[in-house]
Structures are given as structure tokens and as C-alpha cells.
Scaffold this active site. Structure first.
Site, PDB file in Angstrom:
ATOM      1  N   VAL A 111       0.819  -1.206   0.000  1.00 51.50           N
ATOM      2  CA  VAL A 111       0.000   0.000   0.000  1.00 51.50           C
ATOM      3  C   VAL A 111       0.857   1.261   0.000  1.00 51.50           C
ATOM      4  O   VAL A 111       0.658   2.175  -0.797  1.00 51.50           O
ATOM      5  CB  VAL A 111      -0.938  -0.022   1.239  1.00 51.50           C
ATOM      6  N   ASP A 147      10.488   3.224   6.468  1.00 49.58           N
ATOM      7  CA  ASP A 147      10.130   1.840   6.786  1.00 49.58           C
ATOM      8  C   ASP A 147      11.136   1.307   7.807  1.00 49.58           C
ATOM      9  O   ASP A 147      12.307   1.697   7.780  1.00 49.58           O
ATOM     10  CB  ASP A 147      10.160   0.964   5.523  1.00 49.58           C
ATOM     11  N   ARG A 198      14.347  -3.546   2.845  1.00 54.93           N
ATOM     12  CA  ARG A 198      13.351  -3.025   1.890  1.00 54.93           C
ATOM     13  C   ARG A 198      13.792  -1.643   1.392  1.00 54.93           C
ATOM     14  O   ARG A 198      13.712  -1.362   0.191  1.00 54.93           O
ATOM     15  CB  ARG A 198      11.985  -2.940   2.601  1.00 54.93           C
ATOM     16  N   THR A 229      -1.967  -4.598   9.480  1.00 56.90           N
ATOM     17  CA  THR A 229      -2.919  -4.846  10.570  1.00 56.90           C
ATOM     18  C   THR A 229      -3.395  -6.297  10.455  1.00 56.90           C
ATOM     19  O   THR A 229      -4.502  -6.561   9.973  1.00 56.90           O
ATOM     20  CB  THR A 229      -4.120  -3.874  10.496  1.00 56.90           C
ATOM     21  N   THR A 243      -6.109  -0.894   7.413  1.00 53.68           N
ATOM     22  CA  THR A 243      -7.495  -1.332   7.631  1.00 53.68           C
ATOM     23  C   THR A 243      -7.684  -1.673   9.109  1.00 53.68           C
ATOM     24  O   THR A 243      -6.927  -2.480   9.662  1.00 53.68           O
ATOM     25  CB  THR A 243      -7.792  -2.571   6.771  1.00 53.68           C
ATOM     26  N   CYS A 271      -6.110  -9.426   3.488  1.00 56.66           N
ATOM     27  CA  CYS A 271      -7.223  -8.466   3.487  1.00 56.66           C
ATOM     28  C   CYS A 271      -8.546  -9.197   3.677  1.00 56.66           C
ATOM     29  O   CYS A 271      -9.115  -9.168   4.759  1.00 56.66           O
ATOM     30  CB  CYS A 271      -7.224  -7.671   2.187  1.00 56.66           C
ATOM     31  N   ARG A 300       1.480 -14.148   1.922  1.00 51.12           N
ATOM     32  CA  ARG A 300       0.957 -14.006   3.278  1.00 51.12           C
ATOM     33  C   ARG A 300      -0.416 -14.650   3.419  1.00 51.12           C
ATOM     34  O   ARG A 300      -1.296 -14.426   2.602  1.00 51.12           O
ATOM     35  CB  ARG A 300       0.895 -12.525   3.664  1.00 51.12           C
TER      36      ARG A 300
HETATM   37  N1  NAD Z   1      -2.081  -5.188   0.349  1.00 48.21           N
HETATM   38  C1  NAD Z   1      -3.217  -4.666  -0.046  1.00 48.21           C
HETATM   39  O1  NAD Z   1      -3.596  -4.818  -1.163  1.00 48.21           O
HETATM   40  C2  NAD Z   1      -4.059  -3.803   0.839  1.00 48.21           C
HETATM   41  C3  NAD Z   1      -5.202  -3.223   0.276  1.00 48.21           C
HETATM   42  C4  NAD Z   1      -5.961  -2.390   1.052  1.00 48.21           C
HETATM   43  C5  NAD Z   1      -5.610  -2.181   2.371  1.00 48.21           C
HETATM   44  N2  NAD Z   1      -4.504  -2.780   2.908  1.00 48.21           N
HETATM   45  C6  NAD Z   1      -4.166  -2.482   4.291  1.00 48.21           C
HETATM   46  O2  NAD Z   1      -3.046  -1.611   4.269  1.00 48.21           O
HETATM   47  C7  NAD Z   1      -2.191  -1.885   5.377  1.00 48.21           C
HETATM   48  C8  NAD Z   1      -0.793  -2.177   4.895  1.00 48.21           C
HETATM   49  O3  NAD Z   1      -0.825  -3.357   4.120  1.00 48.21           O
HETATM   50  P1  NAD Z   1       0.352  -3.770   3.142  1.00 48.21           P
HETATM   51  O4  NAD Z   1      -0.179  -4.869   2.312  1.00 48.21           O
HETATM   52  O5  NAD Z   1       0.918  -2.585   2.470  1.00 48.21           O
HETATM   53  O6  NAD Z   1       1.406  -4.344   4.177  1.00 48.21           O
HETATM   54  P2  NAD Z   1       2.913  -4.746   3.864  1.00 48.21           P
HETATM   55  O7  NAD Z   1       3.280  -5.789   4.840  1.00 48.21           O
HETATM   56  O8  NAD Z   1       3.096  -4.985   2.404  1.00 48.21           O
HETATM   57  O9  NAD Z   1       3.740  -3.426   4.179  1.00 48.21           O
HETATM   58  C9  NAD Z   1       3.815  -2.848   5.408  1.00 48.21           C
HETATM   59  C10 NAD Z   1       5.169  -2.173   5.544  1.00 48.21           C
HETATM   60  O10 NAD Z   1       5.159  -1.528   6.799  1.00 48.21           O
HETATM   61  C11 NAD Z   1       6.435  -1.718   7.410  1.00 48.21           C
HETATM   62  N3  NAD Z   1       6.275  -1.532   8.834  1.00 48.21           N
HETATM   63  C12 NAD Z   1       5.768  -2.387   9.754  1.00 48.21           C
HETATM   64  N4  NAD Z   1       5.756  -1.799  10.970  1.00 48.21           N
HETATM   65  C13 NAD Z   1       6.248  -0.562  10.815  1.00 48.21           C
HETATM   66  C14 NAD Z   1       6.480   0.524  11.680  1.00 48.21           C
HETATM   67  N5  NAD Z   1       6.188   0.436  12.973  1.00 48.21           N
HETATM   68  N6  NAD Z   1       7.024   1.653  11.179  1.00 48.21           N
HETATM   69  C15 NAD Z   1       7.336   1.742   9.866  1.00 48.21           C
HETATM   70  N7  NAD Z   1       7.137   0.757   8.983  1.00 48.21           N
HETATM   71  C16 NAD Z   1       6.584  -0.388   9.447  1.00 48.21           C
HETATM   72  C17 NAD Z   1       6.845  -3.104   6.994  1.00 48.21           C
HETATM   73  O11 NAD Z   1       8.252  -3.272   7.092  1.00 48.21           O
HETATM   74  C18 NAD Z   1       6.332  -3.172   5.553  1.00 48.21           C
HETATM   75  O12 NAD Z   1       7.309  -2.769   4.617  1.00 48.21           O
HETATM   76  C19 NAD Z   1      -2.849  -3.020   6.131  1.00 48.21           C
HETATM   77  O13 NAD Z   1      -3.677  -2.486   7.137  1.00 48.21           O
HETATM   78  C20 NAD Z   1      -3.712  -3.676   5.090  1.00 48.21           C
HETATM   79  O14 NAD Z   1      -4.805  -4.360   5.637  1.00 48.21           O
HETATM   80  C21 NAD Z   1      -3.723  -3.571   2.156  1.00 48.21           C
END
Ligand code: NAD
Length: 417
Positions: free
Chosen positions: A15, A33, A38, A83, A118, A258, A323
Site C-alpha cells: 500500500v 520503513d 526493503r 494490521t 485497515t 485483506c 501471506r
Molecule cells: N495489500 C493490499 O492490497 C491492501 C489493500 C488495502 C488495504 N490494505 C491495508 O493496508 C495496510 C498495509 O498493508 P500492506 O499490504 O501494504 O502491508 P505490507 O506488509 O506490504 O507493508 C507494510 C510495511 O510496513 C512496514 N512496517 C511495519 N511496521 C512498521 C512501523 N512500525 N514503522 C514503519 N514501517 C513499518 C513493513 O516493514 C512493511 O514494509 C494493512 O492495514 C492492510 O490491511 C492492504
């Protein structure tokens, strides 16, 4: 509020990265990050999630930071961290809490902190807000302001990208909501919906995915019913789909973090209010049970101790994301039934798959298997030769129905849901 704000995006995953790059076309944006590897990869223009190309990263002005003191330079902080749920399927808010602590130490008077992760309604204002206040010694809604903008992108989807879809935004005050509408609207041609308040925006996201989960569960349930009647659910869905308002869902595994996770956030919120979310949890139970059900159905078609090739371990087609992949549960169940299973997924990361699931992906499938299981619909699988992969008389178990309309060689047996 700010004429030309500097923006920090916290969490550069599926995201955060596309969002940061899209915003960086219009604003000064830094991406932070905690995963240093990464950040190194991104500085080398490599996105392991496959969402952005080398060229897109090379062309971007996005600044990558690992030192959180740089976050002090930002006016707007957007938090996009995971989340997930814990082993008990309860929300695991540790990442949003930890990111709130980091950001709380770096905000100042007038800052705006937006959450995109989310969550269930209330997390932004009741969980994260107090952490930000504690760390900053500032008061939310007076000294700094909260916002929420749910993310709707769909990994691997090159059409509904972050700059092409309607963005819901909400702010703690009207002024903040308008600021966010302007900032996000700059990136997506003003395609903005301002939600009534933060809790409404949080609720809207969590039901989008819960609704999909329930609809898929319904289709998975009718798959069972029609299977016992000797009907193909695909034939039935095709016929019903000719009605203008029939919803086009298909049966199968529901993994990822998700659709398979967010309903638990809503269920948790309901249970806190002493409401038993029966439909939501029934949907989850049906979808979570599919991996074993599918494995059992395939097992019934096999001779004992078959050599099985499973195609795909990612949670969905054309992404490397493993995941919460339910293919893993299916593989383990086939192994429990005594079959020898190879797993091939050219998109998934070999090391990550071994670390997360103890599954060693094979580099190239040799051929001559008793069965091939199409578990994920990666486009590249369509060019594989089933004749080479499967022995004559062997089985093609087409979980995703990718060969259904294409057909399989006549000397092979075909099974689909
Ligand atoms: N993947 C999707 O398609 C999608 C779509 C809609 C909503 N979401 C929501 O968006 C959010 C993020 O999802 P994602 O898929 O991007 O996750 P992800 O795991 O791909 O990325 C999250 C990033 O956050 C970093 N991170 C973790 N803790 C951290 C912190 N304390 N400080 C800084 N960086 C930190 C991780 O290293 C990682 O690179 C979630 O709540 C998810 O439910 C995801």
C-alpha cells in the site's frame, strides 16, 4: 492549512509504496520503513512486491529514510503499516501502535496524521490518537489532527491503481477533511469522497472486504451443495450470471491479508458490543475450511502415495504475496493423506516461502506427475504443457478453473470445483 505540504509515508509495503510514489509526483514525499533491507532494495529501484517497475522507481522523487528523525520535516504523516490478526484471529494492532509511537515523537503543532491501515471503527481515534498525544505531549483535535483514508488497491491489479480509484477521506475536523481531499485529489484527479467522520471511513473499508468474504463463502457453500447433486457450480454460475444483478463471485481459497483478515476486525468490534457476528464468522469458517475440503476432494481422485505438483503458493494470481496463503493448508493436507507434493511458483520468493511455511519451492517442474493441481491462476501457468507435466491417465485438478474453457489433453482426467 498547508499550501504545499511535505508528506511522510510510514510503511512502504504493497500500500505505502505505490501511494508514496503517486504523491511524490505532486509533493515532496519521504518514505519511511523499519525494514532496512526493503529501503536498500527501493534505493536500488527494486520493488519485491512487483507493484512498481524499476523505471517507475527510478523516475520518482520519493526520498527513502530509515532514520525517523527526518519525519519531523513532514506536515502530513500517512501510516500504511500492516494490521494482521493473531493466532486467535483477534486484531493485532502492534504495528499501528508502534508506528504511532514513532510518529508521535516527530509531530508538532498543526501536524496531520492519517491512517490508511485497515482497522475497525474507533482504532484511529481511540487507540492511535492517545498514543500520538502521549508521545508528542500535544492534544489531538487541537494541536494536531487525525485523518483516515482507507486503501482500496488490489495487489497485482494494474487497472485499479491508487491514482485511478475513488479515495475515501475523513478528518477530525472539516478543515482536515478538506485538506486531505485536496492532497489526495491532486493525485487522482479529484476523485474523492469525503466521509462523514473517521469512524465512518474506517467502517466503510472493513465492510468492503467482509462483504466480499461473505459472498465468496456463499459460492463456496453452493459449490458443495451442487457438487453433491452432480452439478458443476461453474455451469450454474454461468447461467445465473446472465441476470443483470447477479454478483459474479467464484469458489475457491480465500487467503491474503485483506479479505481473509478484515472480517475478523469487524467481528471483534461486534463482539465488544455483545453482538455475535454470525454471518461474518460463518463466512470466515466456510472460507477457512476450503483448503482441507479441496485437498480431500482431490485426494479422492488419486491413488495412494501419488506424486502431485501444486502450481502456485501465492495467495492470488499474478502476485508474489504469500501471506496467509491457504494453498499451504491444502499442500499440508495432501501430504497428510500420504502424497508426495512439489510446489512450483515462479513469482513467490523461495527463501520467504521456506522461512514462513517450511516449503521448498522447486525451480522447474520436471514432469511425469500423477496429478497437477492448479491452485493459483498465475498467467504464466497457461503456457505450461499439461501433457508434459502429467502422466497419461493422470489428474488435472483445476482449483481456479483456468483450464475449464481451454480444455485439457484427452488422455488426462479433469477435476474442478
Ligand atoms: N495489500 C493490499 O492490497 C491492501 C489493500 C488495502 C488495504 N490494505 C491495508 O493496508 C495496510 C498495509 O498493508 P500492506 O499490504 O501494504 O502491508 P505490507 O506488509 O506490504 O507493508 C507494510 C510495511 O510496513 C512496514 N512496517 C511495519 N511496521 C512498521 C512501523 N512500525 N514503522 C514503519 N514501517 C513499518 C513493513 O516493514 C512493511 O514494509 C494493512 O492495514 C492492510 O490491511 C492492504
Amino acid at each position: 492549512m498547508f499550501e504545499n505540504p511535505t508528506i511522510a509515508v510510514i510503511g512502504l509495503g504493497y500500500v505505502g509504496l505505490p501511494l508514496a510514489v503517486a504523491l511524490a509526483r505532486h509533493f515532496d514525499v519521504m518514505g519511511f520503513d523499519i525494514d532496512k533491507k526493503r529501503i536498500e532494495e527501493l534505493r536500488d529501484h527494486h520493488d519485491r512486491t512487483g507493484e512498481l517497475t524499476r523505471g517507475e522507481l527510478a523516475d520518482s522523487t520519493l526520498q527513502y529514510v530509515v532514520d525517523d528523525s527526518f519525519l519531523e520535516e513532514a506536515h502530513i504523516h500517512i501510516i500504511t503499516v500492516p494490521t494482521p490478526v493473531g493466532a486467535d484471529n483477534k486484531p493485532d494492532l502492534r504495528a499501528v501502535e508502534s508506528a504511532s509511537r514513532t510518529v508521535g515523537r516527530r509531530i508538532r503543532m498543526g501536524s496531520v496524521v492519517v491512517f490508511e491501515s485497515t482497522v475497525y471503527p474507533g482504532v484511529t481515534e481511540e487507540v492511535c490518537g492517545p498514543i500520538l498525544e502521549q508521545e508528542s505531549d500535544l492534544v489531538a483535535g487541537r494541536d494536531f489532527f487525525l485523518g483516515y483514508s482507507p486503501e482500496r488497491i488490489n495487489p497485482g491489479d494494474k487497472v485499479h491503481t491508487v491514482d485511478q480509484i475513488t479515495k475515501v477521506v475523513a478528518g477530525q475536523t472539516e478543515k482536515v477533511a478538506n485538506l486531505l481531499a485536496k492532497v489526495y485529489g491532486t493525485m487522482n484527479n479529484g476523485n474523492i469522497y469525503i466521509a462523514k467522520d473517521i469512524r465512518t471511513a474506517e467502517a466503510s473499508k472493513v465492510i468492503e472486504n467482509a462483504q466480499r468474504d461473505i459472498n465468496i463463502a456463499f459460492v463456496n457453500e453452493i459449490t458443495d451443495i451442487f457438487g453433491k447433486m452432480g452439478l458443476s457450480v461453474h455451469d450454474v454460475l454461468e447461467a445465473a450470471g446472465t441476470k443483470w444483478n447477479f454478483l459474479p463471485f467464484t469458489p475457491g481459497l480465500v487467503g491474503g491479508h485483506c479479505i481473509g483478515v478484515d472480517p475478523y476486525y469487524l467481528a471483534h468490534a461486534a463482539q465488544r458490543l455483545n453482538i455475535e457476528p454470525r454471518v461474518i464468522l460463518a463466512g470466515r469458517a466456510i472460507n477457512d475450511g476450503m483448503a482441507h475440503k479441496i485437498a480431500d476432494r482431490i485426494h479422492a481422485e488419486l491413488k495412494p502415495e501419488s506424486n502431485v505438483l501444486v502450481l502456485g503458493v501465492a495467495f492470488k494470481e499474478n502476485v508474489p504475496d504469500i501471506r496467509n496463503s491457504k494453498v499451504v493448508d491444502m499442500v499440508r493436507r495432501l501430504q497428510e493423506h500420504g502424497h508426495d507434493v512439489d510446489v512450483y511458483d515462479p513469482m513467490a520468493d523461495v527463501e520467504e516461502t521456506r522461512r514462513e511455511y517450511g516449503i521448498g519451492l522447486i525451480a522447474e517442474p520436471a514432469g511425469g506427475y500423477d496429478a497437477v493441481v492448479g491452485a493459483v491462476g498465475h498467467s504464466s501457468f497457461l503456457s505450461l504443457s499439461l501433457r508434459r507435466l502429467v502422466k497419461p491417465g493422470g489428474l488435472v485438478a483445476d482449483v481456479k478453473a483456468i483450464w475449464r474453457s481451454r480444455g485439457v489433453p484427452s488422455e488426462l482426467r479433469y477435476w474442478t470445483l
